[in-house]
Design a protein around this motif. Structure first.
Motif, short mmCIF file in Angstrom:
data_model
loop_
_atom_site.label_atom_id
_atom_site.label_comp_id
_atom_site.label_asym_id
_atom_site.label_seq_id
_atom_site.Cartn_x
_atom_site.Cartn_y
_atom_site.Cartn_z
N PHE A 52 0.83 -1.19 0.00
CA PHE A 52 0.00 0.00 0.00
C PHE A 52 0.87 1.25 0.00
N ARG A 97 -0.81 -0.10 8.39
CA ARG A 97 -1.17 -1.35 7.75
C ARG A 97 -1.39 -2.39 8.83
N SER A 145 -10.34 1.01 1.98
CA SER A 145 -9.92 0.34 0.76
C SER A 145 -9.02 1.26 -0.06
N VAL A 146 -8.40 0.66 -1.07
CA VAL A 146 -7.56 1.43 -1.98
C VAL A 146 -8.42 2.47 -2.70
N ILE A 159 -5.06 6.84 -0.18
CA ILE A 159 -4.54 5.48 -0.04
C ILE A 159 -4.49 4.82 -1.42
N SER A 160 -3.38 4.17 -1.73
CA SER A 160 -3.21 3.57 -3.05
C SER A 160 -2.60 2.18 -2.92
N ALA A 161 -2.65 1.43 -4.02
CA ALA A 161 -1.98 0.13 -4.10
C ALA A 161 -0.71 0.30 -4.91
#
Length: 386
Positions: free
Chosen positions: A258, A313, A350-351, A365-367
């Protein structure tokens, strides 16, 4: 998968139960079909309880006020298997082991309550206020296979031979469930001392401040204090640890990575606990193993609190926790309404989620992909004053 049976009772509220290969879930009848479909889509997968929680909306339109999730782990001994469970609202989970049973409910804790159990032989999910079934009554209802079904109660015996579809019969269907022995069955039955190692597993956090977060030498880490073990803890207080086993199990696939972008800054990997605010500081001494980054953000109008929000996380999910900020933390999930966290509240996000903390500062927030290059410059950090 184990054996699953449902019990119909017209006098009690009906629930939608989703039976998976390694989990069971309960949501109220009438829950958004998209939520049920998302849970059912994972019926054949190996999942974590955190992943399932992230599929259930807790605010806005379609919020689910009550639910239960139980995920089975790999067998570790001959007396049952470990399970993790989450409950919220008007639902209870009765957990059976060789020493008796105990009732698992949310006790009014929000956003939900999570606990781990070992040596579990059977699970019963039903309406809050229902009676606790005796061991001989478990598994006597209608057998069901993988997928959703509606009923008043679900009996699940993980690790048993697979359940048969409705309308079929098998020898496994009519076998008696394991007897819990002479221990009385009630709302809470404590196991004999010789079985104490099978009680709820408590998982203290282990933290440590990284040198770059302190902009100098690390703060000496202190061993966490050992507390009397409550049987259940909120999710935000639980950190999985690896239990040694005699048998080596193959590692699962690569864990997701993440990232987060603070304001207009560069995207960075979420490889530590981020405390973000106008002038963040640690509110406690970190325990062994936790890495903390303190990130200052501008706040001309002082809408951002000194220590405003924590982003970390937890396993394979991201958890955002408001640090009792003055003006609040707002969560904007993808394609969903904005949610305001209560002071001190945690939420799995969530992403694509955006976290608004004030004065135009938004944390996204990103993947991350393994091939993505990230900025190597450390974020703005400051050593906390002691």
């Amino acid at each position: 998968m184990g054996r699953a049976h449902v019990v119909h009772d017209a006098t009690q509220s009906r629930w939608t139960f989703i039976v998976g290969e390694h989990f069971v879930a309960a949501v109220p009848a009438g829950t958004d079909p998209a939520v049920v479909a998302a849970l059912n889509e994972r019926a054949s997968r190996t999942v974590t309880v955190e992943e399932l929680v992230s599929l259930i909306p807790l605010g806005g339109e379609g919020a689910v006020a009550s639910f239960a999730l139980v995920v089975a782990g790999a067998p570790s001994d001959g007396d049952g298997i470990p399970v993790s469970g989450v409950v919220r609202g008007d639902v209870v989970v009765d957990v059976y082991s060789v020493g008796g049973s105990r009732r698992f409910s949310d006790r009014g804790i929000r956003p939900w309550l999570l606990a781990d159990f070992r040596a579990v032989t059977a699970i019963v999910i039903a309406e809050d206020g229902s009676g606790v079934p005796r061991p001989a009554e478990i598994g006597t209802g209608e057998p069901v296979g993988r997928g959703p079904s509606m009923a008043a109660r679900l009996d699940w015996q993980p690790g048993e031979p697979p359940a048969v579809e409705v309308g079929g019969r098998s020898d496994a269907e009519v076998r008696s469930p394991p007897d819990a022995g002479a221990a009385p069955v009630g709302d809470t039955v404590h196991r004999p001392r010789r079985l104490a190692e099978h009680d709820t597993v408590l998982r203290p956090r282990r933290h440590e401040l990284t040198p770059d977060a302190a902009a100098g030498e690390p703060v000496p880490a202190a061993e966490p204090q050992v507390e009397p073990a409550p049987e259940q803890r909120p999710m935000a207080e639980r950190q999985p640890v690896t239990q040694p086993t005699d048998e080596q199990h193959p590692e699962p696939g690569p864990r997701p990575r993440f990232g987060l972008r603070i304001g207009q800054g560069d995207e960075r990997e979420l490889d530590a606990v981020y405390l973000i605010g106008r002038r963040p500081r640690l509110g406690r001494v970190p325990a062994v193993g936790e890495h903390v980054r303190l990130v200052d953000v501008p706040s001309p109008s002082r809408e951002v609190s000194a220590t405003h929000v924590e982003i970390r996380r937890e396993g394979d999910v991201v958890v955002v926790t408001d640090q009792r900020s003055t003006n609040g933390t707002f969560i904007v999930p993808p394609h969903a309404d904005r949610i305001r966290l209560r002071p001190g509240q945690s939420m799995v996000v969530s992403v694509g989620t955006m976290v608004h903390i004030g004065d135009g500062t938004i944390v996204t927030i990103s993947a991350l992909e393994d091939s993505r290059e990230l900025s190597t410059d450390p974020p703005t950090t400051r050593r906390p004053r002691t």
